[in-house]
Design an enzyme around this catalytic site. Sequence first.
Site: not given
Ligand SMILES: NC(=O)c1ccc[n+]([C@@H]2O[C@H](COP(=O)([O-])OP(=O)(O)OC[C@H]3O[C@@H](n4cnc5c(N)ncnc54)[C@H](OP(=O)(O)O)[C@@H]3O)[C@@H](O)[C@H]2O)c1
Length: 215
Positions: A154
């Site tokens: 990642y």
């Molecule tokens: N949470 C944190 O602490 C954090 C920190 C830094 C950056 N981020 C960034 O913020 C963003 C969102 O993170 P999050 O924590 O909200 O993630 P999350 O809770 O895992 O949600 C991910 C979302 O993306 C979808 N997804 C995953 N793989 C996909 C694919 N191949 N095609 C289409 N949709 C897909 C998932 O739905 P499905 O599984 O149904 O596809 C879900 O709607 C990411 O870019 C992550 O790198 C998060």
Amino acid sequence: MTSPYGIEGRAAIVTGASRGIGLAVAEALAAAGARVCVTARDPEGVGRAAERVGGIGLAGSVADPAHLRELTELALREFGRIDVVVNNAATNQPYGPLMDADPDRWREAFTVNVEAPLRLVQCVWRGWTREHGGAVVNICTEGAGHVGPHVGAYGTGSTDSNRTRDTASSTDFRSPPPSASAHSTSTSPRSIATPGSAYLPKTTVTGTARTGPGK
Ligand SMILES: NC(=O)c1ccc[n+]([C@@H]2O[C@H](COP(=O)([O-])OP(=O)(O)OC[C@H]3O[C@@H](n4cnc5c(N)ncnc54)[C@H](OP(=O)(O)O)[C@@H]3O)[C@@H](O)[C@H]2O)c1
């Protein structure tokens, strides 16, 4: 009251919007008056999110170039415009020591995290932004700067993702007609409590993705 963001009546695509940060962003855009098109792989999650934001949705993986084309076509057909693209979908797999990581799964992660945002921006650029302008918001990660244990894939992908998303959508966002403007921005959240960050130690989580009533 008119939204202070000037987004009333604009149209947006948000990837990875069935939960977590993506859903919170989609809800915020809808609350500000935008029409929102959401996507993620799970059709039920997409249906629920589309209903919540009063918008539309299309289930599919951002890793599939055909899905990105269909998503763009759907938004243009239904909204007649695409003013905002939020590249939020990402995967933190393969999780674990890099020495045990399956390179094929690593490549899949690069397709989702690095290649897909570029492909989507290209689709929307060709269909709308080149002529009319618009904005791209790339959700990146602070993790690219300090990769922790077990998230090597990642972290390294995120470094490329941050760079690709930045350069693909800002340096190359050139020559819209004078009446239009095209720009992009990247934001790198710290640790936000979402299903996707459930693997993180609780002490490192600094915020929540606020969704739903009372946010
Ligand atoms: N949470 C944190 O602490 C954090 C920190 C830094 C950056 N981020 C960034 O913020 C963003 C969102 O993170 P999050 O924590 O909200 O993630 P999350 O809770 O895992 O949600 C991910 C979302 O993306 C979808 N997804 C995953 N793989 C996909 C694919 N191949 N095609 C289409 N949709 C897909 C998932 O739905 P499905 O599984 O149904 O596809 C879900 O709607 C990411 O870019 C992550 O790198 C998060």
